[in-house]
Design an enzyme around this catalytic site. Structure first.
Site, PDB file in Angstrom:
ATOM      1  N   HIS A   1      15.741  25.238-107.653  1.00  0.00           N
ATOM      2  CA  HIS A   1      16.800  25.807-106.790  1.00  0.00           C
ATOM      3  C   HIS A   1      16.435  27.187-106.240  1.00  0.00           C
ATOM      4  O   HIS A   1      17.099  27.690-105.339  1.00  0.00           O
ATOM      5  CB  HIS A   1      18.111  25.932-107.571  1.00  0.00           C
ATOM      6  CG  HIS A   1      18.647  24.625-108.075  1.00  0.00           C
ATOM      7  ND1 HIS A   1      18.923  23.569-107.234  1.00  0.00           N
ATOM      8  CD2 HIS A   1      18.944  24.189-109.331  1.00  0.00           C
ATOM      9  CE1 HIS A   1      19.372  22.546-107.962  1.00  0.00           C
ATOM     10  NE2 HIS A   1      19.387  22.891-109.234  1.00  0.00           N
TER      11      HIS A   1
HETATM   12  C1  X5A Z   1      17.837  23.200-112.853  1.00  0.00           C
HETATM   13  C2  X5A Z   1      19.246  22.696-112.890  1.00  0.00           C
HETATM   14  C3  X5A Z   1      21.568  23.092-112.381  1.00  0.00           C
HETATM   15  C4  X5A Z   1      22.543  24.137-111.966  1.00  0.00           C
HETATM   16  C5  X5A Z   1      23.959  23.603-112.070  1.00  0.00           C
HETATM   17  C6  X5A Z   1      25.007  24.613-111.692  1.00  0.00           C
HETATM   18  N1  X5A Z   1      20.196  23.505-112.390  1.00  0.00           N
HETATM   19  N2  X5A Z   1      26.320  24.080-111.807  1.00  0.00           N
HETATM   20  O1  X5A Z   1      19.495  21.620-113.386  1.00  0.00           O
HETATM   21 ZN    ZN Z   2      19.398  19.761-112.546  1.00  0.00          ZN
END
Ligand code: X5A
Ligand code: ZN
Length: 692
Positions: A135
């Site tokens: 992300h």
């Molecule tokens: C890497 C990953 C998830 C973030 C979720 C936020 N991130 N609600 O799985």
């Molecule tokens: Zn994830």
């Protein structure tokens, strides 16, 4: 050569210091649980363990701005209140005084893994890291991610090794929008992500996570988004996505390296994903990727928040990277309606950019639909289907598939007099032979075909086959004389069915006919026809006979199928990915026999790919029967792939011919009512709509 495991325990040193229900799931125990699982199963010990080192500032700069890197560096000296205030400026992020160090190690681990694979020190590997990366963006942390580990690894592979085509497979259940933004206009990186989407109502709530985001400018077609619009997606849905979307594109793209954003929040039990795929599914997804890029796979951990499910799924992946056979996939192999709609929406969005999808988007015709061209290929009459559409395949309680992994990997029975074959390391020559009386009893069923040398040959093959059926040997290759191939296949089939195989998949190439006397296995028990229609008998349903030969596509029953051998690479791949594997996974065999008979016409690379991919559905229990005229080089190549090596390249991608597409469409339309993994089409989901 083997599998690298890159790790450093310092990556457990970052954790949430305040109350935040959204972020608390990203905890240090994720890494320890995964590692403990690997240790308990003896998998860590089998890997080349590399200790992660911090990535340099310059390496972080491959993706991130100097200002952002400096900002993250400064978090080392902030107090709790300052950390919390900074964290609030991003979406679903927390900082800890150790975050910078951990995030540098995470990037470093991914880069070391790429180096180990691209220098040839190992075939493949996994980096177990925290924080995750997919992300994260040029100048922003997001969704627990600080630096974009996988994106930096891809830039590094391009810059340091001059790679021109890298595939990123993001099977985490969240959309890795960070990776998408970084490579949006870059045709050298094909980014595939599936993710929980629910028509835009799931985090990160982005319209650009939908299927119609395909990349920008030169990069159009190199971003592939598969949005899941419902929770509960399972093994069949994930498998269908790979067979009908990812793999056709991946073969056409022909990557030099596969990076996996390996998040396991897409597995059953995860609080974020709410999906149903079992840990075994990740073994199969891994194995399907192993036929690409010469097997060069670098997986980097992303999400995964159910510690039990995470640990098991990581073990499944590592086990497969190490070359172990895949455990059976449980559950009905029927993709759900919503999954089919999603798959079709990607196919529609990507079809302008990919030849392999143009030939694949074949609407499933209802039984009343007439086949175009009006060829004399009538659809199966309702009566001849004999309710096969309704019969669920029974589970295999005492089947071969639940046995432990056999000690011997692959064995070759060379039964051609005078033949010699230098085998790859780890592959054994089968020297033993079955008992003489037993061999003669089998030979008597085929009087004219086994004499003298033929008899000795048969004895060896029976011994090899029994090794597989008894769980001593995983897979085998039997080289027969041209004259004896069909008779050998008969004996092999009967022996399998009377010695423990519950369901046998036969993939016969070339001029081989389905044995007609299957009802008589010589044992007099268990194999009698149950109804007058031979194909719908109990026996009929214990064998799925798939013959790839000749000119015409024909269907004797839902268990007796014949298809032409495509002459183009595109046609061949469509046949394997769109027909053979959906049938094979839907049938859930506990043993596979692949026979290369007279005039089979397969190139070595094609045979190798087919054998490599047929290892999946039956836990690696596969016997290849090869006739001598197919030359010994082929037997060697088959031994390599059955042993777990990646198959050689098929050569340049050539579009399937109209005839090839037509034959496939015909078969798929008729078989899809029974074999649901063949379905690729659903009622039109319409174009992507704005986020609600
Ligand atoms: C890497 C990953 C998830 C973030 C979720 C936020 N991130 N609600 O799985
Ligand atoms: Zn994830």
């Amino acid at each position: 050569m083997g599998t690298a495991l890159v790790y450093h325990e310092d990556m457990t040193a970052t954790r949430l210091l305040w109350d935040d229900p959204e972020c608390e799931i990203e905890c240090p125990e994720r890494l320890t649980a995964a590692l403990d699982g690997l240790r308990q199963r003896g998998l860590e010990q089998r890997c080349l363990c590399l200790s992660a080192c911090e990535a340099s500032e310059e390496e972080l700069g491959l993706v991130h701005s100097p200002e952002y890197v400096a900002l993250v560096r400064r978090t080392q000296t902030l107090d709790k209140e300052e950390l919390q205030a900074l964290s609030k400026q991003y979406d679903a992020v927390y900082f800890h005084p150790n975050t910078f160090h951990c995030a540098q190690l995470a990037v470093g681990a991914a880069l070391q893994l790429v180096d180990a694979v691209l220098t040839g020190a190992v075939h493949n590997g996994l980096a177990l890291v925290r924080p995750p990366g997919h992300h994260s963006q040029k100048a922003a942390a997001n969704g627990f991610c600080v630096f974009n580990n996988v994106a930096i690894a891809a830039k590094h592979a391009k810059q340091k090794y001059g790679l021109q085509r890298i595939l990123i497979v993001d099977w985490d259940i969240h959309h890795g929008q960070g990776i998408q933004y970084i490579f949006d206009d870059d045709p050298s990186v094909l980014y595939f992500s599936w993710h929980r989407y629910e028509h835009g109502r799931f985090w990160p709530f982005l319209q650009e996570s939908d299927a119609c985001a395909v990349g920008q400018g030169q990069g159009q077609g190199f971003t592939v988004n598969l949005p899941w619009n419902q929770v509960g997606m399972g093994n069949a849905d994930y498998l269908a996505a790979f067979l009908h979307v990812l793999l056709p594109l991946a073969f056409e793209f022909d990557p030099e390296l596969v990076l996996v954003s390996a998040g396991f929040d897409s597995a059953i039990g995860d609080p974020e994903g709410q999906m149903q795929a079992t840990p075994e599914c990740f073994a199969h997804l891994t194995q399907l990727l192993q036929v690409l890029a010469g097997g060069r796979i670098c997986a980097v951990l992303e999400g995964g928040y159910n510690l039990e499910s995470l640990a098991q799924s990581v073990c499944m992946m590592v086990q497969t990277l190490l070359g172990d056979p895949t455990p059976p996939l449980l559950g009905l192999m029927v993709p759900c309606q919503s999954a089919l709609e999603s798959i079709q929406s990607v196919q529609t969005a990507q079809a302008p950019h990919w030849t392999s999808l143009q030939q694949n988007v074949t609407p499933v015709m209802s039984p009343s639909t007439h086949f175009p061209e009006g060829r004399s290929l009538p659809l199966l009459a309702e009566s001849s289907m004999c309710q096969v559409a309704e019969d669920a395949l029974s589970p295999l309680p005492d089947g071969l598939c639940l046995r432990p992994i056999p000690p011997i990997c692959t064995a070759v029975a060379l039964t051609v007099p005078g033949a010699a074959l230098a085998l790859p390391p780890g592959v054994l020559h089968q020297e033993g032979s079955a008992l003489k009386e037993e061999t003669e009893a089998w030979a008597r069923l085929h009087k004219s075909l086994f004499q003298d040398e033929g008899l000795a040959a048969l004895g060896k093959i029976l011994c090899l086959l029994d090794g597989i059926l008894d769980g001593q040997v995983r897979s085998g290759i039997a080289v027969t004389t041209a004259l004896a191939t069909a008779a050998t296949l008969d004996v092999v089939i009967q022996r399998c069915l009377s010695h423990g195989a519950q369901r046998l998949l036969c993939v016969a190439l070339g001029q081989l006919d389905r044995p007609l006397d299957l009802a008589d296995d010589g044992s007099g028990k268990g194999l009698m026809h149950m109804c007058t229609c031979p194909w719908c008998s109990l026996l009929g349903r214990r064998i799925l006979w798939l013959n790839i030969r000749g000119k015409e596509a024909t269907i004797g029953s839902m268990f007796h199928i014949s298809t032409p051998l495509p002459q183009t690479t595109g046609g061949f791949l469509s046949c394997i990915l769109g027909l053979v594997l959906p049938l094979a996974y839907g049938f859930q065999p506990d043993m596979v026999v692949m026979a290369l008979g007279p005039a089979h016409g397969l190139q070595n690379a094609q045979a190798a790919l087919l054998a490599a991919m047929l290892r999946g559905p039956a836990g690696g229990r596969i016997l290849a029967v090869v006739e001598e005229e197919s030359i010994l080089e082929l037997a060697r190549t088959l031994a390599q792939v059955l042993h777990g090596e990646a198959p050689p390249s098929l050569g340049p991608f050539l579009m399937a011919s109209p005839e090839e597409i037509q034959a496939l469409m015909f078969l798929k339309a008729q078989l899809a009512p029974r074999w649901k993994l063949l379905q690729v089409a659903a009622p039109s989901p319409g174009p992507c709509s704005p986020v609600a």
